[in-house]
Design a protein around this motif. Structure first.
Motif, PDB file in Angstrom:
ATOM      1  N   TYR A  16      -3.063  -7.375  -6.022  1.00  0.00           N
ATOM      2  CA  TYR A  16      -1.948  -6.763  -6.731  1.00  0.00           C
ATOM      3  C   TYR A  16      -2.114  -6.689  -8.244  1.00  0.00           C
ATOM      4  N   SER A  48       1.697  -3.973  -8.481  1.00  0.00           N
ATOM      5  CA  SER A  48       2.949  -4.271  -7.791  1.00  0.00           C
ATOM      6  C   SER A  48       3.992  -4.647  -8.841  1.00  0.00           C
ATOM      7  N   GLU A  98       3.942 -11.165  -5.885  1.00  0.00           N
ATOM      8  CA  GLU A  98       2.614 -10.580  -5.701  1.00  0.00           C
ATOM      9  C   GLU A  98       1.839 -10.490  -7.022  1.00  0.00           C
TER      10      GLU A  98
END
Length: 140
Positions: free
Chosen positions: A109, A130, A135
């Protein structure tokens, strides 16, 4: 909400610092660049949310040196910025001859890259993939 407004950094060459910043932060603009004949030069470069206050050595500094060793001495280890299009930034930094820092592991991420500027400061550049904090930030 607390946020970083600016960092004040003494650099050996403001033009070299500005050249590096225009690659890693293309949205940054020079807000002010003071080239005084009676004092040290300083510049503010950034966007509407934050900026870097860059200044040349002064206060009777006869021969400034960079004795700081990242992660060994007291001082700044690296400066981190969130960026967009990290691959393009990396390509431009390599093309301009900037030296890479540590290699970051691959993550799902976020993408990270470390580079040193002409003054020897290490910069961590991160592109998040993200918006979910669980994340985005891995603490493993």
């Amino acid at each position: 909400m607390t946020r970083l407004e600016h960092l004040n950094i003494t650099v050996p060459d403001i033009d070299a610092a500005l050249a590096f910043l225009t690659i890693i932060a293309p949205d940054f603009k020079v807000r002010k660049d003071v080239k005084s004949h009676t004092s040290h030069r300083w510049a503010h470069v950034g966007n509407e949310q934050c900026y870097f206050a860059l200044q040349e050595p002064h206060l009777d500094s006869l021969s400034p040196s960079n004795a700081q060793k990242a992660y060994k001495n007291f001082g700044v280890n690296h400066i981190a910025l969130v960026v967009e299009s990290i691959e393009i930034i990396e390509e431009n930094l390599v093309k301009e001859g900037y030296r890479r820092g540590i290699l970051a592991p691959e993550e799902a991420y976020r993408k990270r890259a470390y580079f040193f500027d002409a003054a020897g400061f290490e910069w961590e550049l991160t592109e998040y993939l993200s918006d979910n904090p669980d994340e985005m930030y891995l603490y493993e």
